[in-house]
Scaffold this motif. Structure first.
Motif, mmCIF file in Angstrom:
data_model
loop_
_atom_site.group_PDB
_atom_site.id
_atom_site.type_symbol
_atom_site.label_atom_id
_atom_site.label_comp_id
_atom_site.label_asym_id
_atom_site.label_seq_id
_atom_site.Cartn_x
_atom_site.Cartn_y
_atom_site.Cartn_z
ATOM 1 N N ASN A 16 0.824 -1.213 0.000
ATOM 2 C CA ASN A 16 0.000 0.000 0.000
ATOM 3 C C ASN A 16 0.855 1.258 0.000
ATOM 4 O OD1 ASN A 16 -2.633 -1.111 -0.045
ATOM 5 N ND2 ASN A 16 -2.438 -1.700 2.093
ATOM 6 N N HIS A 17 1.996 1.213 0.688
ATOM 7 C CA HIS A 17 2.918 2.357 0.690
ATOM 8 C C HIS A 17 3.396 2.678 -0.720
ATOM 9 C CE1 HIS A 17 6.387 4.874 1.614
ATOM 10 N NE2 HIS A 17 7.155 4.016 0.955
ATOM 11 N N PHE A 18 3.716 1.640 -1.496
ATOM 12 C CA PHE A 18 4.209 1.855 -2.856
ATOM 13 C C PHE A 18 3.077 2.082 -3.861
ATOM 14 C CE2 PHE A 18 8.115 -0.001 -1.135
ATOM 15 C CZ PHE A 18 9.072 0.807 -1.730
ATOM 16 N N ASN A 19 1.837 2.000 -3.401
ATOM 17 C CA ASN A 19 0.699 2.201 -4.293
ATOM 18 C C ASN A 19 0.136 3.624 -4.230
ATOM 19 O OD1 ASN A 19 -1.090 1.051 -6.235
ATOM 20 N ND2 ASN A 19 -2.704 0.950 -4.699
ATOM 21 N N THR A 20 0.805 4.520 -3.544
ATOM 22 C CA THR A 20 0.321 5.893 -3.408
ATOM 23 C C THR A 20 0.491 6.670 -4.720
ATOM 24 O OG1 THR A 20 2.483 6.664 -2.661
ATOM 25 C CG2 THR A 20 0.914 5.943 -0.948
ATOM 26 N N PRO A 21 -0.307 7.719 -4.913
ATOM 27 C CA PRO A 21 -0.111 8.568 -6.098
ATOM 28 C C PRO A 21 1.296 9.151 -6.166
ATOM 29 C CG PRO A 21 -2.226 9.041 -5.064
ATOM 30 C CD PRO A 21 -1.500 8.121 -4.127
ATOM 31 N N SER A 39 23.388 7.730 -23.094
ATOM 32 C CA SER A 39 24.593 7.887 -22.268
ATOM 33 C C SER A 39 24.439 9.031 -21.267
ATOM 34 C CB SER A 39 25.820 8.129 -23.149
ATOM 35 O OG SER A 39 25.679 9.350 -23.876
ATOM 36 N N ALA A 40 23.426 9.882 -21.459
ATOM 37 C CA ALA A 40 23.198 11.020 -20.561
ATOM 38 C C ALA A 40 22.354 10.659 -19.343
ATOM 39 C CB ALA A 40 22.510 12.147 -21.333
ATOM 40 N N ILE A 41 21.824 9.434 -19.290
ATOM 41 C CA ILE A 41 20.920 9.085 -18.188
ATOM 42 C C ILE A 41 21.705 8.682 -16.946
ATOM 43 C CG2 ILE A 41 19.136 8.383 -19.798
ATOM 44 C CD1 ILE A 41 19.781 5.489 -19.165
ATOM 45 N N ASP A 42 21.032 8.761 -15.789
ATOM 46 C CA ASP A 42 21.688 8.464 -14.515
ATOM 47 C C ASP A 42 21.802 6.968 -14.256
ATOM 48 O OD1 ASP A 42 21.923 11.177 -13.933
ATOM 49 O OD2 ASP A 42 19.915 11.250 -13.077
ATOM 50 N N SER A 43 20.705 6.244 -14.343
ATOM 51 C CA SER A 43 20.712 4.806 -14.089
ATOM 52 C C SER A 43 19.543 4.170 -14.817
ATOM 53 C CB SER A 43 20.628 4.518 -12.583
ATOM 54 O OG SER A 43 19.493 5.135 -12.018
ATOM 55 N N SER A 44 19.610 2.845 -14.988
ATOM 56 C CA SER A 44 18.567 2.165 -15.756
ATOM 57 C C SER A 44 18.526 0.689 -15.395
ATOM 58 C CB SER A 44 18.825 2.318 -17.261
ATOM 59 O OG SER A 44 20.031 1.669 -17.636
ATOM 60 N N ILE A 45 17.385 0.070 -15.690
ATOM 61 C CA ILE A 45 17.224 -1.372 -15.589
ATOM 62 C C ILE A 45 16.314 -1.823 -16.724
ATOM 63 C CG2 ILE A 45 17.528 -1.508 -13.079
ATOM 64 C CD1 ILE A 45 14.466 -1.766 -12.829
ATOM 65 N N ILE A 46 16.273 -3.130 -16.933
ATOM 66 C CA ILE A 46 15.325 -3.737 -17.857
ATOM 67 C C ILE A 46 14.350 -4.563 -17.030
ATOM 68 C CG2 ILE A 46 15.070 -5.461 -19.699
ATOM 69 C CD1 ILE A 46 17.898 -4.533 -20.657
ATOM 70 N N LEU A 119 10.368 -1.963 -9.308
ATOM 71 C CA LEU A 119 11.303 -1.056 -9.969
ATOM 72 C C LEU A 119 12.274 -0.450 -8.965
ATOM 73 C CD1 LEU A 119 9.492 -1.495 -12.414
ATOM 74 C CD2 LEU A 119 9.482 0.977 -12.783
ATOM 75 N N TYR A 120 11.774 -0.099 -7.798
ATOM 76 C CA TYR A 120 12.625 0.476 -6.759
ATOM 77 C C TYR A 120 13.759 -0.470 -6.395
ATOM 78 C CZ TYR A 120 13.910 2.296 -2.114
ATOM 79 O OH TYR A 120 14.599 2.775 -1.012
ATOM 80 N N ARG A 121 13.439 -1.736 -6.160
ATOM 81 C CA ARG A 121 14.475 -2.714 -5.817
ATOM 82 C C ARG A 121 15.494 -2.862 -6.953
ATOM 83 N NH1 ARG A 121 13.989 -6.433 -1.478
ATOM 84 N NH2 ARG A 121 12.655 -5.504 0.097
ATOM 85 N N GLY A 122 14.993 -2.937 -8.161
ATOM 86 C CA GLY A 122 15.903 -3.101 -9.293
ATOM 87 C C GLY A 122 16.827 -1.913 -9.489
ATOM 88 N N LEU A 296 20.456 -4.915 0.097
ATOM 89 C CA LEU A 296 20.332 -3.568 -0.436
ATOM 90 C C LEU A 296 20.156 -2.575 0.707
ATOM 91 C CD1 LEU A 296 17.793 -4.151 -3.365
ATOM 92 C CD2 LEU A 296 20.251 -3.770 -3.592
ATOM 93 N N THR A 297 20.620 -1.353 0.493
ATOM 94 C CA THR A 297 20.296 -0.256 1.393
ATOM 95 C C THR A 297 19.034 0.408 0.863
ATOM 96 O OG1 THR A 297 22.589 0.136 2.035
ATOM 97 C CG2 THR A 297 21.060 1.973 2.295
ATOM 98 N N LEU A 298 17.962 0.359 1.668
ATOM 99 C CA LEU A 298 16.663 0.862 1.244
ATOM 100 C C LEU A 298 16.190 1.948 2.194
ATOM 101 C CD1 LEU A 298 14.971 -2.569 0.453
ATOM 102 C CD2 LEU A 298 16.039 -0.997 -1.168
ATOM 103 N N GLN A 299 15.408 2.864 1.669
ATOM 104 C CA GLN A 299 14.899 3.979 2.464
ATOM 105 C C GLN A 299 14.134 3.462 3.679
ATOM 106 O OE1 GLN A 299 12.387 6.636 0.243
ATOM 107 N NE2 GLN A 299 12.449 8.230 1.786
ATOM 108 N N GLY A 300 14.450 4.027 4.845
ATOM 109 C CA GLY A 300 13.772 3.639 6.068
ATOM 110 C C GLY A 300 14.365 2.433 6.762
ATOM 111 N N ARG A 301 15.445 1.887 6.216
ATOM 112 C CA ARG A 301 16.098 0.729 6.821
ATOM 113 C C ARG A 301 17.549 1.069 7.148
ATOM 114 N NH1 ARG A 301 14.292 -4.721 3.556
ATOM 115 N NH2 ARG A 301 12.041 -4.290 3.428
ATOM 116 N N GLU A 302 18.126 0.253 8.014
ATOM 117 C CA GLU A 302 19.549 0.410 8.308
ATOM 118 C C GLU A 302 20.355 0.135 7.044
ATOM 119 O OE1 GLU A 302 21.193 1.285 11.145
ATOM 120 O OE2 GLU A 302 19.246 1.779 12.012
#
Length: 343
Positions: A16-21, A39-46, A119-122, A296-302
């Motif tokens: 539900n936290h990740f489902n917010t607008p 080549s100008a982008i910061d980061s990416s995943i598939i 997407l956040y995890r990736g 992974l280091t994730l927001q809100g976690r150690e």
């Protein structure tokens, strides 16, 4: 069972936290790229997913499985947004990747991820470990169910994910052998319930096209939320990987809850004997206590600990962990593999 329900409730709250607008507002769906030069982008995943597109302009990817057709996305950070560019196939998405010669990780997550959290995890794995990431995504939670209903929803989708994503793994194999992934190393990383994709492929004997040649450097079963019993029967059949790592933790609180819900000890809690002799078993208990998702280091976690980062930086880049070094010792849990030690 109370512990199980509490853990499942936590997953539902996180969904539900990740489902917010606000979270969905970070994403922009595209059929044409916003930039001329990636080549100008910061980061990416598939991302390769068996979800469906919706008619909702905000929540444009569903929480449920689609009609069987896979969707391919190249997701890239640009001007404060994550642009979700739909591609026609995997090769097209790979061709958008600006640092194609970097090492690659094929990443499959476990329970509790809607599209935004996936997407956040990736993106975090890609940016924190400096690897190219291909996420094999499937619906693993829904905001329309509660607690135990979500557990059943997730485990069902995890168990059938191989029907969708085994052909993707075959495609990745072909692209790597043809040089279209560049010269970097390649690892497969399955976390928690995501390990069902690997397990069911081998249990259902659908691995022939994957297993005829060695094309993967490291195969990582990370905190696997699959039954420990009989794992040696199917895991011993893996021939496509140079190295196999099984990461476990006897005190993992999430997997203890899953063991209660499934009435079966989970591989990531206690592999048990017999084990697979060619696999390397690594016990994380001395560094993570009762933790489950600690890579992974994730927001809100150690923040991820230094000894953990050191280990994952090696194996996610396709190299061999030196298990007879000072960073490891014989496992205190039934002498199954090694313990990773605090620095």
């Amino acid at each position: 069972m109370i512990l199980t329900l509490l853990l499942l409730a936590g997953n539902t709250l996180l969904a539900n936290h990740f489902n917010t607008p606000e979270w969905w507002g970070r994403l922009v769906y595209e059929t044409k790229p916003s930039v001329n030069n990636f080549s100008a982008i910061d980061s990416s995943i598939i991302v390769v997913t068996n979800r469906a597109l919706t008619n909702d302009k905000l929540r444009f990817v569903s929480e449920t499985t689609g009609d069987g057709k896979l969707l391919y996305f190249f997701v890239y950070a640009y001007k404060g947004k994550w642009r979700v560019l739909q591609a026609g196939n995997l090769e097209e998405a790979i061709n958008y990747t600006p640092q194609k010669n970097n090492n690659w990780v094929v990443y499959t997550e476990g329970m509790g991820k809607i599209f935004t959290s996936e997407l956040y995890r990736g993106m975090m794995m890609s940016s924190q470990y400096r690897v190219n990431v291909i996420m094999l995504d499937y619906p693993s939670i829904t905001t329309t169910k509660r607690m135990y209903g979500n557990y059943k929803f997730s485990i069902h989708n995890a168990k059938v994910a191989y029907k969708y994503h085994r052909p993707v793994l075959e495609n990745i194999k072909d692209l790597r052998l043809s040089g279209k992934l560049g010269p970097g190393k390649l690892s497969l990383f399955f976390h928690s319930m995501g390990n069902y994709l690997l397990r069911e492929t081998f249990v259902h004997k659908k691995y022939e096209r994957l297993n005829d040649i060695q094309w993967v450097d490291n195969l990582v079963l990370n905190a696997p939320c699959v039954p420990a019993k009989g794992h040696a029967d199917w895991l011993s059949k893996v021939r496509f990987a140079k190295r196999i790592y099984v990461h476990y933790n006897p005190e993992d609180r999430v997997l203890r809850g899953a063991s209660l819900a499934a009435f079966a000890t989970q591989l990531g809690n206690d592999p048990g004997y017999p084990i697979v002799t060619k696999a390397q078993y690594i016990n994380f208990n001395k560094v993570v206590d009762d933790g489950h998702s600690y890579f992974l280091t994730l927001q809100g976690r150690e923040p991820a600990q230094a000894e953990i980062l050191r280990h994952y930086r090696i194996i996610l880049h396709g190299d061999a962990a030196v298990l007879n070094s000072r960073y490891y010792t014989l496992s205190s849990h039934e002498k199954i593999g090694v313990d990773i030690l605090p620095l």
